[in-house]
Scaffold this active site. Sequence first.
Site, PDB file in Angstrom:
ATOM      1  N   GLN A  82      -0.039 -18.792 -44.893  1.00 36.89           N
ATOM      2  CA  GLN A  82       1.350 -19.204 -45.158  1.00 36.89           C
ATOM      3  C   GLN A  82       1.636 -19.321 -46.658  1.00 36.89           C
ATOM      4  OE1 GLN A  82       3.756 -18.916 -43.444  1.00 36.89           O
ATOM      5  NE2 GLN A  82       3.212 -19.181 -41.303  1.00 36.89           N
ATOM      6  N   SER A  83       0.923 -18.579 -47.466  1.00 32.14           N
ATOM      7  CA  SER A  83       1.099 -18.648 -48.917  1.00 32.14           C
ATOM      8  C   SER A  83       2.495 -18.217 -49.371  1.00 32.14           C
ATOM      9  CB  SER A  83       0.053 -17.745 -49.578  1.00 32.14           C
ATOM     10  OG  SER A  83       0.396 -17.506 -50.933  1.00 32.14           O
TER      11      SER A  83
END
Length: 350
Positions: A82-83
């Site tokens: 989920q960067s």
Amino acid sequence: MDINEIKTHFRRIPKAPLGFFPTPLYRLDRLSAELGINLYIKRDDFSGMSLFGGNKIRKLEYLLGDAKRLNCDTVFTYGATQSNHAMQTVTACRRLGLTPILYLVAIVPPDENDLRANLLLDKLLGAEIHIVYQKPDETEADAEERSFLLAREHMARLNAQGHHCYDVPMGGASPIGSAAFIEGYVELYEQLHALGAHPDVIFHATGTGGTMAGLVAGRKLLGDKDTHIVSVNVSAKDDAAYRTMGAELANRALSFLDFSVRTAPEDFQLDLDHYAPGYEQPNPAAAEAIRLLARTEGLLLDPVYTGKAFAGMLTRIRDGRVPQGSNVVFWHTGGATALFAEKEILGEIE
Ligand SMILES: *Cc1c(COP(=O)(O)O)cnc(C)c1O
């Protein structure tokens, strides 16, 4: 140092125009009254160029400017699945006609049949995605290290085929990336000056430390001794080691820009009281901060970064470490897509 003289140093380095700068700065009147301070917000969540910008766009203007200068055609970067950084890198690559390749560590394992938030956007943007799952005998850091090794092998294969690969470190935390936040500090300084205000304290979320290093270097450059910068950590860190890393990164960024000023570990101030239980793991104080800002000002924070940083700011205002009447800046670094991520990341925010 004189501000116009400082600006000449930024004009010498290649830059890919990606965002909309300066980002807005304004006073939050309702929350200021409630907290008894003057609270300003720096809207780097509005950096562009997609709807889902954030602090990484500033760094990417210089990083991908460098990639273009080197005639690269492919860009590698890293992060969690989920960067925000990985997703913003992909948008920037698309804008510049570069091929994005991601090596992402599954800290919270994604459901491949129900992709969400940044990972969904990475897919939509057509990035080449390699997910690295943590093995039972591996720590998070081990899995990260393995993702770097796999990418290095991949880069070597592509370079052997005649491609030119550019390696963007996690979070864009490099001297070139941090240089952008030295410029960001100068931008804030000018905006506040125009409003006739001087900041007593600036709060922001810190992860890889690139943003922190740039801001602290910028303050030093402007000789702004009366301004505190409180960097609120979003994961466990050793205080002294992290400040040493910050000073080294800041000094390499200053040197890259040809400035002779240097920072020291004592110039950095961390808050390690608001990240628990860990990265991408929600906590009640951040949830309260998210609700408070949403309900007093109609603005959105996220559970992974800005919610924790805002909670760190609220604690220091409420316990008097930030005196009543202070001029406070909250640097909004983006990240709102996490509101649509897995429930394990979001927590209980309603
Ligand atoms: C990456 C990120 C940060 C932290 O920035 P670093 O330069 O990596 O320390 C803060 N907030 C958001 C929303 C981010 O995506």
